[in-house]
Write an enzyme that holds these catalytic residues in place. Structure first.
Site, PDB file in Angstrom:
ATOM      1  N   GLU A   1      14.352 -19.402  -9.566  1.00 59.38           N
ATOM      2  CA  GLU A   1      14.114 -17.998  -9.888  1.00 59.38           C
ATOM      3  C   GLU A   1      13.495 -17.850 -11.285  1.00 59.38           C
ATOM      4  O   GLU A   1      12.611 -17.019 -11.491  1.00 59.38           O
ATOM      5  CB  GLU A   1      15.437 -17.215  -9.765  1.00 59.38           C
ATOM      6  CG  GLU A   1      15.381 -15.746 -10.140  1.00 59.38           C
ATOM      7  CD  GLU A   1      14.376 -14.904  -9.338  1.00 59.38           C
ATOM      8  OE1 GLU A   1      13.829 -15.373  -8.335  1.00 59.38           O
ATOM      9  OE2 GLU A   1      14.119 -13.763  -9.768  1.00 59.38           O
TER      10      GLU A   1
ATOM     11  N   LYS B   1       9.952 -16.064 -11.891  1.00 57.63           N
ATOM     12  CA  LYS B   1       9.765 -14.927 -12.813  1.00 57.63           C
ATOM     13  C   LYS B   1       8.597 -15.199 -13.747  1.00 57.63           C
ATOM     14  O   LYS B   1       7.745 -14.349 -13.956  1.00 57.63           O
ATOM     15  CB  LYS B   1      11.014 -14.673 -13.670  1.00 57.63           C
ATOM     16  CG  LYS B   1      12.160 -13.945 -13.035  1.00 57.63           C
ATOM     17  CD  LYS B   1      11.948 -12.482 -12.805  1.00 57.63           C
ATOM     18  CE  LYS B   1      11.319 -12.192 -11.476  1.00 57.63           C
ATOM     19  NZ  LYS B   1      12.043 -12.193 -10.287  1.00 57.63           N
TER      20      LYS B   1
ATOM     21  N   ASN C   1      -1.247   2.034   5.706  1.00 54.03           N
ATOM     22  CA  ASN C   1      -0.452   0.926   5.176  1.00 54.03           C
ATOM     23  C   ASN C   1      -0.085   0.058   6.368  1.00 54.03           C
ATOM     24  O   ASN C   1       0.488   0.549   7.329  1.00 54.03           O
ATOM     25  CB  ASN C   1       0.808   1.492   4.493  1.00 54.03           C
ATOM     26  CG  ASN C   1       1.820   0.414   4.171  1.00 54.03           C
ATOM     27  OD1 ASN C   1       1.463  -0.731   3.929  1.00 54.03           O
ATOM     28  ND2 ASN C   1       3.086   0.774   4.175  1.00 54.03           N
ATOM     29  N   GLY C   2      -0.435  -1.237   6.316  1.00 59.87           N
ATOM     30  CA  GLY C   2      -0.117  -2.127   7.427  1.00 59.87           C
ATOM     31  C   GLY C   2      -1.308  -2.986   7.784  1.00 59.87           C
ATOM     32  O   GLY C   2      -2.260  -3.103   7.009  1.00 59.87           O
TER      33      GLY C   2
ATOM     34  N   GLU D   1       5.225 -15.160 -11.898  1.00 59.75           N
ATOM     35  CA  GLU D   1       4.836 -13.813 -11.457  1.00 59.75           C
ATOM     36  C   GLU D   1       4.202 -12.985 -12.565  1.00 59.75           C
ATOM     37  O   GLU D   1       3.235 -12.283 -12.329  1.00 59.75           O
ATOM     38  CB  GLU D   1       6.080 -13.044 -10.965  1.00 59.75           C
ATOM     39  CG  GLU D   1       6.532 -13.383  -9.578  1.00 59.75           C
ATOM     40  CD  GLU D   1       7.766 -12.577  -9.183  1.00 59.75           C
ATOM     41  OE1 GLU D   1       7.786 -12.041  -8.078  1.00 59.75           O
ATOM     42  OE2 GLU D   1       8.721 -12.479  -9.987  1.00 59.75           O
TER      43      GLU D   1
ATOM     44  N   HIS E   1      11.697 -38.431  -9.090  1.00 60.09           N
ATOM     45  CA  HIS E   1      11.059 -38.807  -7.824  1.00 60.09           C
ATOM     46  C   HIS E   1       9.644 -38.238  -7.705  1.00 60.09           C
ATOM     47  O   HIS E   1       9.191 -37.951  -6.599  1.00 60.09           O
ATOM     48  CB  HIS E   1      11.921 -38.338  -6.648  1.00 60.09           C
ATOM     49  CG  HIS E   1      13.260 -39.009  -6.615  1.00 60.09           C
ATOM     50  ND1 HIS E   1      13.404 -40.364  -6.413  1.00 60.09           N
ATOM     51  CD2 HIS E   1      14.510 -38.516  -6.787  1.00 60.09           C
ATOM     52  CE1 HIS E   1      14.694 -40.683  -6.443  1.00 60.09           C
ATOM     53  NE2 HIS E   1      15.386 -39.570  -6.682  1.00 60.09           N
TER      54      HIS E   1
ATOM     55  N   CYS F   1       0.856  -1.171   0.000  1.00 61.52           N
ATOM     56  CA  CYS F   1       0.000   0.000   0.000  1.00 61.52           C
ATOM     57  C   CYS F   1       0.902   1.234   0.000  1.00 61.52           C
ATOM     58  O   CYS F   1       1.942   1.248   0.659  1.00 61.52           O
ATOM     59  CB  CYS F   1      -0.938   0.105   1.191  1.00 61.52           C
ATOM     60  SG  CYS F   1      -2.149  -1.217   1.252  1.00 61.52           S
TER      61      CYS F   1
ATOM     62  N   ARG G   1       3.785  -0.583  -4.844  1.00 57.04           N
ATOM     63  CA  ARG G   1       3.433  -1.083  -3.512  1.00 57.04           C
ATOM     64  C   ARG G   1       2.046  -1.723  -3.480  1.00 57.04           C
ATOM     65  O   ARG G   1       1.628  -2.255  -2.450  1.00 57.04           O
ATOM     66  CB  ARG G   1       3.454   0.067  -2.496  1.00 57.04           C
ATOM     67  CG  ARG G   1       4.751   0.833  -2.460  1.00 57.04           C
ATOM     68  CD  ARG G   1       4.693   1.930  -1.423  1.00 57.04           C
ATOM     69  NE  ARG G   1       4.684   1.373  -0.094  1.00 57.04           N
ATOM     70  CZ  ARG G   1       5.746   1.026   0.593  1.00 57.04           C
ATOM     71  NH1 ARG G   1       6.934   1.189   0.066  1.00 57.04           N
ATOM     72  NH2 ARG G   1       5.642   0.530   1.799  1.00 57.04           N
TER      73      ARG G   1
ATOM     74  N   LYS H   1       5.556  -4.902  -4.909  1.00 59.38           N
ATOM     75  CA  LYS H   1       7.015  -5.009  -4.878  1.00 59.38           C
ATOM     76  C   LYS H   1       7.553  -5.038  -3.455  1.00 59.38           C
ATOM     77  O   LYS H   1       8.574  -5.647  -3.182  1.00 59.38           O
ATOM     78  CB  LYS H   1       7.628  -3.845  -5.652  1.00 59.38           C
ATOM     79  CG  LYS H   1       9.111  -4.020  -5.854  1.00 59.38           C
ATOM     80  CD  LYS H   1       9.599  -3.284  -7.050  1.00 59.38           C
ATOM     81  CE  LYS H   1      11.045  -3.606  -7.325  1.00 59.38           C
ATOM     82  NZ  LYS H   1      11.216  -4.996  -7.799  1.00 59.38           N
TER      83      LYS H   1
ATOM     84  N   TRP I   1      -2.936  -2.594  -1.759  1.00 57.65           N
ATOM     85  CA  TRP I   1      -2.720  -4.033  -1.979  1.00 57.65           C
ATOM     86  C   TRP I   1      -3.518  -4.711  -0.874  1.00 57.65           C
ATOM     87  O   TRP I   1      -3.199  -4.599   0.305  1.00 57.65           O
ATOM     88  CB  TRP I   1      -1.241  -4.381  -1.856  1.00 57.65           C
ATOM     89  CG  TRP I   1      -0.931  -5.822  -2.162  1.00 57.65           C
ATOM     90  CD1 TRP I   1      -0.701  -6.371  -3.391  1.00 57.65           C
ATOM     91  CD2 TRP I   1      -0.811  -6.892  -1.217  1.00 57.65           C
ATOM     92  NE1 TRP I   1      -0.457  -7.718  -3.270  1.00 57.65           N
ATOM     93  CE2 TRP I   1      -0.521  -8.071  -1.950  1.00 57.65           C
ATOM     94  CE3 TRP I   1      -0.931  -6.985   0.168  1.00 57.65           C
ATOM     95  CZ2 TRP I   1      -0.332  -9.306  -1.347  1.00 57.65           C
ATOM     96  CZ3 TRP I   1      -0.753  -8.222   0.777  1.00 57.65           C
ATOM     97  CH2 TRP I   1      -0.445  -9.367   0.019  1.00 57.65           C
TER      98      TRP I   1
END
Ligand code: G6P
Length: 614
Positions: free
Chosen positions: A487, A491, A103-104, A494, A510, A2, A27, A609, A77
Site C-alpha cells: 500500500e 500510494k 458513463n460506462g 499513484e 530472490h 466519468c 470520477r 477514484k 476518464w
C-alpha cells in the site's frame, strides 16, 4: 468513472452543472463538456484537460447562449479514445439535434458502428458513446419521441451505461437511463437534477431517486417518470440523501488528501465508539446477519477487492486466520471473475470497496452470490450498488473521501476487518478471551497513537524532501505488514509517479536485490514481533548493496544506528495492529514527496477514484 450531471428547472443550468461536475471530478478529469438547451438549438462546449479549461471557455461565451435552464454535463476518464476535445462528451448525431453524456462502456459499439455508417452516420470521435448518440437519433426519427427512442435504443446496447440525453425538439425534458453504472435523480421543487453521485446535487436537494439497472427516466422540471425494462411506468422510492455539504470542504488543509489523513484518529474513534466499548467488552457487530449456527458452519472466507481495498483485505486475511482460524483467500476482483472459484453456502465472501461502485468487484460479488455464499460488504457508501448486494452490510463510516488516493477509508477498512475477525473469533471460540482482550486494548489505543504521528510530521517531511528525486523506491516488510509495503508503494506511485514496488522482505534476495545500488531507497517496516530479527537481516543485505535505507519502526534499537540512513520512530504497538500506524507514515511520505515534486496530489494523472468499468 466519468461523472454526469443534468439539470432542468428555474436556475441557470450551466452554473449547477459546472459546480456539480467539480464535485464529480474524482470520477475522471481528463476532459469535460456541457450541452445547454437554448432556444431552437443546443449549445455544446467542450475542453480537454481539467474542468477549469471548460470553465474558461464558458466564461467567454455570450450570456444569451449560456443562460438556459436545462442542460447536461460530463467529466471524463478516457476508456475509448485518448483524452481530447473531440473525444470529450457530450456527443451528438449528424444533425446535432440530440446530445448525450455517458458513463460506462458500450461493448458492442464496434458491431453497431458499421451498421449506422451504412445508414449515413458520420463519426467524429473514437468513442463508444458517439455510437449511442447516432443509434438513439435514428430511433428518434422513427418514434418521434425521446423517451421511446432511448427505450428502444438501450435494448440494442450491450455493456454498461449511465446516460443523460436531450433533443432540441423536446426542450422540456432530459432522458436518463442506467445499466451497471450509478445514476441518481435529485428531486427538487420545480426543478430536478441528474448525477452520477450525491455530492453533485446535495447543495440543492436532500431527496433523490436511485435508478436501478435497465430503468429509463423522463425528467422534466416538475415531474420524474420512471419506466422498467418492459417500458412499464413504475414508482421508485424517493430516498433521503446521507451527506452534509460541509463534508466537501478542505477545512484549511492544502489538499483533501492531507485533510483526510488527519481525519484518521476521528475515523477510528467513530468506528470504535459503538462497536467496542472497552477491552473486556464483546465486539458489537449487529451488521453481521449470520446466525450463530451459520457462523459455526463457515469453513472458508474469500475476500474480493481492488487497489487499496485489496491491500486492506490482505491485512484482513492475516487477522482472520490468526484470530478466527478460518482459511481465508484474498483475490483481486478482476481475477476472481474469470475462473471457476470454489465457493458455496458455507463460504463467507467479503467484498471491500470504498466507493461500492467498482465494476470488477460488483461482478465478482454477483458471481459469489450465485453460488449461495453469504455476502458481506465493507464499504464507505451504504447507498451504493455493492451495498445493495449485501447479506451483511458493514459500513465503514469514514465520511466522504475526495482525494483520489484512498487514505482514511483504508484505515477504516482495516478497523472493520479487525472487528469482524474478533467477532468471528468470539462466536466460534477460536481464540482465548485474554488474547482478544489484548488486541482490543491495542485497537482502543490507536486514535491517540495516530495523533502522536500526525502532530509531528517534521521527520517525514525532511525524509520526503531528501528522497523526492528518486526514480525508484522499494518498500519491504514481512508478515502482517507486507500489505503495508504494498500500500505504501501504491500510494507513492499513484501520486508522485515514482516507480515504487512493495516486496515481502525475504523475497528481496530472490531477484529484486539486483536493482540495488547507492541510488535506490529501500524503506523497511520493522515492528517489534516475530519477524523483527529476520527483517533486520534483510536490511543488512540491502545495506551491503549500498541501498539508501529508511526504517519505520516502533523499537529503539542500538542495531539501527549504523544501518539506517534515516529512521522514523512510531509509537509502540503490537505487530497485529501496527499496519494502521505504519500506513499513516507511508501516506504522509507519499503526500509530501508528491507535494515537493509539484504534482497534482488530489487528482493524479490517469486515475479516477471510482472505476465503474471492468
Ligand atoms: C480505483 C482507485 C483506487 C481504489 C480502487 C478500488 O482504482 O483509483 O484508489 O483503491 O479503485 O476502489 P474501491 O472504491 O472499490 O475501494
Amino acid at each position: 468513472m466519468c461523472g454526469i450531471v443534468g439539470y432542468i428547472g428555474k436556475r441557470k443550468a450551466v452554473e449547477v452543472i459546472l459546480k456539480g461536475l467539480s464535485h464529480l471530478e474524482y470520477r475522471g478529469y481528463d476532459s469535460a463538456g456541457v450541452a445547454l438547451m437554448a432556444k431552437d438549438k443546443i449549445n455544446i462546449y467542450k475542453a480537454a484537460g481539467k474542468l477549469n479549461n471548460l470553465k474558461e471557455i464558458i466564461s467567454k461565451q455570450n450570456e444569451a447562449d449560456i443562460n438556459t435552464h436545462a442542460g447536461i454535463g460530463h467529466t471524463r476518464w478516457a476508456t475509448h479514445g485518448m483524452p481530447s476535445e473531440i473525444n470529450a462528451h457530450p456527443h451528438t448525431c449528424n444533425c446535432k439535434s440530440l446530445v448525450i453524456v455517458h458513463n460506462g462502456i458500450i461493448e458492442n459499439y464496434k458491431d453497431l458502428k458499421p451498421v449506422l455508417e451504412k445508414k449515413g452516420s458520420k463519426f467524429k470521435s473514437e468513442t463508444d458513446t458517439e455510437v449511442a448518440a447516432h443509434l438513439i437519433a435514428y430511433e428518434f426519427e422513427e418514434k418521434k419521441d425521446l423517451l421511446k427512442a432511448v427505450q428502444s435504443a438501450v435494448k440494442k446496447l450491450k455493456g454498461a451505461y449511465a446516460f443523460s440525453v436531450m433533443h432540441k425538439t423536446m426542450p422540456d425534458r432530459i432522458i436518463a437511463a442506467r445499466k451497471n453504472a450509478p445514476l441518481i435523480i435529485g428531486v427538487g421543487e420545480g426543478e430536478n437534477f441528474i448525477a452520477s453521485d450525491i455530492p453533485a446535487v446535495i447543495e440543492y436537494t436532500k431527496k433523490a431517486i436511485y435508478l436501478s439497472d435497465n430503468q429509463v427516466a423522463e425528467i422534466k422540471a416538475d415531474s420524474v417518470k420512471i419506466y422498467d425494462e418492459n417500458d412499464n411506468l413504475i414508482q421508485n422510492k424517493v430516498e433521503c440523501l446521507p451527506f452534509e455539504p460541509v463534508a466537501l470542504s478542505k477545512m484549511g488543509y492544502k489538499h483533501y488528501m492531507l485533510k483526510e489523513i488527519h481525519e484518521q484518529p476521528d475515523v477510528v474513534r467513530n468506528i470504535l465508539t459503538d462497536k467496542l466499548k472497552n477491552k473486556d467488552a464483546e465486539v458489537v457487530l449487529d451488521d453481521v446477519k449470520l446466525t450463530r449456527e451459520q457462523l459455526k458452519k463457515i469453513n472458508r472466507i474469500q475476500i474480493i477487492a481492488c487497489g487499496t481495498s485489496l491491500h486492506a483485505g490482505l491485512v484482513g486475511k492475516y487477522v482472520i486466520e490468526e484470530l478466527a482460524k478460518i482459511p481465508t483467500d484474498v483475490e483481486a476482483s478482476s481475477e476472481y471473475i474469470y475462473r471457476n472459484t470454489i465457493a458455496d453456502e458455507n463460504t463467507l465472501v467479503i467484498g471491500i470497496s470504498q466507493s461500492g461502485e467498482t465494476a470488477d468487484t460488483i461482478t465478482a460479488i454477483k458471481q459469489a452470490k450465485a453460488k449461495n455464499s453469504h455476502i458481506a460488504i465493507i464499504t464507505n457508501r451504504k447507498d451504493s450498488a455493492m451495498a445493495r448486494l449485501a447479506d451483511s452490510l458493514l459500513p465503514i463510516n469514514a465520511g466522504i473521501e475526495v482525494s483520489v488516493a484512498a487514505t482514511k477509508s483504508y484505515i477504516a477498512q482495516l478497523l472493520s476487518l479487525y472487528l469482524l475477525a474478533i467477532y468471528l473469533a468470539e462466536n466460534t471460540n477460536k481464540t482465548s478471551s485474554k488474547e482478544l482482550s489484548e488486541i482490543k486494548k491495542e485497537l482502543l489505543s490507536l486514535p491517540s497513537k495516530l495523533e502522536i504521528i500526525l502532530n509531528d510530521t517534521k521527520k517525514v517531511q525532511e525524509i520526503s524532501k531528501k528522497y523526492s528525486n528518486s526514480k525508484d523506491f522499494i518498500f519491504i516488510a514481512r508478515g502482517i505488514n507486507y500489505p503495508s509495503a504494498l500500500e505504501g508503494a501504491l500510494k507513492l506511485k499513484e501520486i508522485s509517479y515514482i516507480n515504487a514496488t512493495g516486496y515481502p522482505a525475504g523475497e528481496l534476495k530472490h531477484g529484486p536485490i539486483a536493482m540495488l545500488d547507492n541510488t535506490m531507497p529501500v524503506l523497511a517496516i520493522l515492528n517489534k514481533g516475530t519477524v523483527y530479527d529476520k527483517i533486520l537481516s534483510n536490511c543488512e543485505e540491502a545495506k551491503a548493496r549500498q541501498a539508501r535505507l529508511i526504517g519505520v519502526t516502533n523499537l529503539i534499537d542500538e542495531k539501527h544506528k549504523n544501518l539506517f540512513d534515516d529512521l522514523i520512530l512510531i509509537p509502540e504497538i503490537s505487530d497485529m495492529v501496527s499496519p494502521a500506524l505504519n500506513i499513516t507514515v507511508l501516506q504522509l511520505l507519499a503526500y509530501h514527496i508528491s507535494e515537493y515534486l509539484g504534482k497534482d496530489v488530489d487528482q493524479p494523472r490517469n486515475l479516477a477514484k471510482s472505476v465503474t468499468v471492468e
